[in-house]
Design an enzyme around this catalytic site. Sequence first.
Site, PDB file in Angstrom:
ATOM      1  N   HIS A 166       0.697  -1.153   0.003  1.00  0.00           N
ATOM      2  CA  HIS A 166       0.071  -0.109   0.116  1.00  0.00           C
ATOM      3  C   HIS A 166       1.051   1.159  -0.013  1.00  0.00           C
ATOM      4  O   HIS A 166       1.853   1.122   0.611  1.00  0.00           O
ATOM      5  CB  HIS A 166      -0.976  -0.138   1.307  1.00  0.00           C
ATOM      6  CG  HIS A 166      -1.810  -1.002   1.177  1.00  0.00           C
ATOM      7  ND1 HIS A 166      -3.177  -0.871   0.556  1.00  0.00           N
ATOM      8  CD2 HIS A 166      -1.900  -2.213   1.830  1.00  0.00           C
ATOM      9  CE1 HIS A 166      -3.862  -2.060   0.716  1.00  0.00           C
ATOM     10  NE2 HIS A 166      -3.152  -2.886   1.671  1.00  0.00           N
ATOM     11  N   CYS A 178      -0.621   2.010  -4.937  1.00  0.00           N
ATOM     12  CA  CYS A 178      -1.399   3.129  -5.651  1.00  0.00           C
ATOM     13  C   CYS A 178      -0.402   4.272  -5.772  1.00  0.00           C
ATOM     14  O   CYS A 178       0.616   4.485  -4.879  1.00  0.00           O
ATOM     15  CB  CYS A 178      -2.283   3.616  -4.491  1.00  0.00           C
ATOM     16  SG  CYS A 178      -3.754   2.236  -4.360  1.00  0.00           S
TER      17      CYS A 178
END
Lengths: 347, 498
Positions: free
Chosen positions: A146, A188
């Site tokens: 992440h 991301c």
Amino acid sequence: MAATYCLGRASIALAALLLLSFGSFAASQIEVCTSRFWFNYRHVANTLSVYRSVKRLGIPDSHIVLMLADDMACNPRNPKPATVFSHKNMELNVYGDDVEVDYRSYEVTVENFLRVLTGRIPPSTPRSKRLLSDDRSNILIYMTGHGGNGFLKFQDSEEITNIELADAFEQMWQKRRYNELLFIIDTCQGASMYERFYSPNIMALASSQVGEDSLSHQPDPAIGVHLMDRYTFYVLEFLEEINPASQTNMNDLFQVCPKSLCVSTPGHRTDLFQRDPKNVLITDFFGSVRKVEITTETISLQQYSEMESKPKLKDWHPPGGFILGLWALIIMVFFKTYGIKHMKFIF
Amino acid sequence: MVPVTVVFTRESVPLDDQEKLPFTVVHEREIPLKYKMKIKCRFQKAYRRALDHEEEALSSGIVQGTGREAEAMLAEPQEQAEGSLTVYVISEHSSLLPQDMMSYIGPKRTAVVRGIMHREAFNIIGRRIVQIAQAMSLTEDVLAAALADHLPEDKWSSDKRRPLKSSLGYEITFSLLNPDPRSHDVHWDIEGAVRRYVQPFLNALSVAGNFSVDSQILYYAMLGVNPRFDPASSSYYLDMHSLPHVINPVESRLGSSAASLYPVLNFLLYVPELAHSPLYIQDKDGAPVATNAFHSPRWGGIMIYNVDSKAYNGSELPVRVEVDMVRVMEVFLAQLRLLFGIAQPHVPPKCLLSGPKSEGLMTWELDRLLWARSVENLATATTTLTSLAQLLGKISNIVIKDDVASEVYRAVAAVQKAAEELASGHLASAFVASQEAVTSSERAFFDPSLLHLLYFPDDQKFAIYIPLFLPMAVPILLSLVKIFLETRKSWKKPEKVD
């Protein structure tokens, strides 16, 4: 259930895979998965699939530093224990039989990662946990988990920023710990992580641009989680076509996963790299092709005569009669002491 | 600086030139590197007349082929310091050298050059001597190879990328690979061979580092590549393009990364299986290679040992194979020399080079290696210290512990000492000092405490500290302002009244 799972959720640790292929034009890999917890199964699967491709293309474990932040294969929630699948319907078990994880579970921290990169490791660290590269090694670093704009989350409790990463690479360059470096990140807003690099000979790929989220690929109803991320899934498909002698170059890798398939826009950065990407073979980083030369000259040695061979020392055993005599003595003393009547019990 | 002693025999140069002996000539050359750096290479030649026993030795001996007779006579215990050379100038018509050879380089830091009866004798001879001295000690490509990291990248070539990096020690592993134990029962007397051939070579090289040797036998270890059948010679062959793929599948089984932190050199002897015998390596022209061996820079070498087909006649499998260790060790030692960068020097034309001694290493070859290593070590230590300083300049939060500081001081002192010793020509102490410099600088740079995790970006400062301190600061500031206003009012009031 076509819902895709966004990687931007603030949860779970990161699995990172550090792949080092090193040696004379051999490659080193560092693969880092920084995600913890069961529903980040896909990060571990990402990392293991890159690890698997790299091993298939010839890189030995001694040249790979694999960091997995959590154990999915033996997780109590795994309905198929000892497996990590990368594809729906369990077609491909990327866990395999000979996975060697170098940093596991809580050992995957920003500090350890930076120590591996810069080489500032305590002297007691075993060789498998070190990045033993020199100035001719090509290094592949693959990270997944992440992330956000300018940072990557480790273990749900700390972060590594793009500036720290750039500084670590600069220190590697100062000490000539790499010849060329390929950095792949699947999180991301992954492109933010390579914005700050300033050392030469670095090429970077990311799964999404700043402001975009990288999405996961497909869930598996039997296992109950998403199995892979889109970008790494298509990269894995691409790598399955490569064999050690293949001549595919980096431009093909840049085309993997266009926006139609990936939903996010993969990005890459080659301005710091000296060679033209179309001349760079995939196997320069993912595989390991050593430079060899034929030996054309010999020196002449004289044959030594055999006069100086030393006799081999055999083990010394006591002579046979000695042992017999010893036992006879013991039995005689026994009967003398306790009387001759015990003899019938023995003979 | 390379000290060279030039010894003139009686008839080598014209008489009036001989009167001028002894004197000293210095020959300097500057070799440019990148970033406007240069290395000065100085040859200090001390000319003198020959002593009587040297005259005797040189006039009576004959250099035959390997020149052992003359060498034996000249090899009086002249304690030659490491790095120095002695050149003997003999008369033009002497029969010491074969007719067409102008000079000869011996195995022990000596060389013989023909003199000339000419007015410009000293100049001509001086040039020849410098050529020989360069061949025996330092040339530009040797320095370029040593400094390969620090030179611009257009100077790549295979010679320069081959040698091992300088390190404190090396581990050498000899492995015998037997993929077909059912057909071949292979025995090799590796301990004897190491003792007889490898250990003397390593003893000669012991100045350059600590060496440890081990050996192993691996069964059922295949090469990763399938050899192809050549019907013309009814043998199997591996061509050059498949050679790079041979190493990796085998390497994981070698266990080479197990024990030590020193670089490992692997030497593999592969006995091909019965189905693929005999197996040859083909070079790019398609001709089989004489040594049947190849090597990979910084890794090691592989040799293929074919079992003699006569051994199969009449006996049942497995056939006992005794490996001819002399042949094998010749190839392995040659590969070891190449891997260390002890390559053939550029000898000047018409120069006779003696073969290496029985140990496989000539003394001045070791000197060449030490010159190159010293320069490389100095360059590495300097760049390490510079980058450490740059790092500390950039990230000011790092705390330097006392032992790191003392390592840095030691490294700087060692660098200075090594540079001085190199300039004055004491090779042995220069090499030791340069090794110490590298060790200290690496220890200082790679100290685990220097991790820069205390990075404090500005936005983190704002993001963390402002929300913490701003709400606290507001009432404090307001009350400070109030106090100030009240005090001012109380000052003004008494004035007004009065």
